[in-house]
Write a protein that holds these residues in place. Structure first.
Motif: not given
Length: 225
Positions: A74, A76, A90-92, A97, A112, A115, A121
């Motif tokens: 997890d 960013e 991108v935030s995972v 994502a 959105k 992953v 992605l």
């Protein structure tokens, strides 16, 4: 009276013939065969049966284990397009994502997607927006397509307060939706949309996320899928 010579010779021949017959009977030789020079053909020895050949047993093959999923932490990621025209973040979280493209003036897009096991992605957004990238070695590299224009980008793993932020509220009867990307070097790129009309966003306080929009104090919070 003395036997005559021819008679004596005949008797001697008979005696020799009897002797030869007796000798042949005793030794078991075939005088006829010897006379014509024939040799007895030896009886071929019976060939031993060939040993049965058991097919070599192929060792059983153990099925290869399925490749394990790539560990995706997890995190960013924040960076810019290669032409420096816009920022991308991108935030995972848990193989989900959320991405954000922003030029800091009038063009933005929220995207959105997932992953995959190999770190790839494929995020999608409104109006055909798309982000394709690969997460590897602590960064995401790929392309983003906004309004049919493709740009390459690279986003490194962000350390707080760098990352992706968003604030939504109603201010003076207008719907406010703001997005911010805080880059690793401290620069900020953001857009605030007021009832669908985009404009450059004011700066947020990265430590608290506090921002003032049209005289109203709001809090921009980190974006998570």
């Amino acid at each position: 009276m003395k036997p005559s010579g021819p008679l004596f010779t005949l008797l001697a021949g008979l005696l020799l013939g009897v002797f030869m017959l007796s000798l042949n009977a005793t030794t078991g030789k075939n005088t006829t065969a010897s006379a014509y020079g024939d040799t007895a053909t030896p009886t071929p020895a019976a060939s031993a049966p060939a040993p049965s050949q058991t097919p070599a047993r192929t060792p059983s093959q153990t099925p290869s284990p399925s490749p394990s999923a790539t560990a995706v932490a997890d995190a960013e990621y924040a960076g810019r397009t290669n032409d420096d025209a816009a920022a991308v973040s991108v935030s995972v979280r848990g193989r989900k994502a959320i991405g954000y493209y922003c030029d800091g003036r009038s063009q933005e897009s929220w995207l959105k997607g997932d992953v995959e096991d190999d770190g790839s992605l494929r995020l999608t957004g409104a109006n055909g927006a798309r982000l394709d990238g690969v997460l590897r070695a602590g960064k995401i590299a790929g392309t983003v397509v906004i309004q049919d224009r493709t740009r390459k980008f690279s986003a490194a793993r962000a350390v707080k307060p760098s990352g992706l932020y968003r604030a939504t509220a109603e201010v003076r009867g207008a719907r406010i939706d703001g997005g911010w990307i805080v880059l690793p070097d401290g620069r900020q790129v953001g857009i605030v949309t007021r009832d669908g009309k985009p404009a450059a966003a004011p700066r947020i306080d990265p430590a608290s996320g506090v921002v003032t929009v049209d005289g109203t104090r709001l809090t921009a919070r980190p974006v998570v899928p």
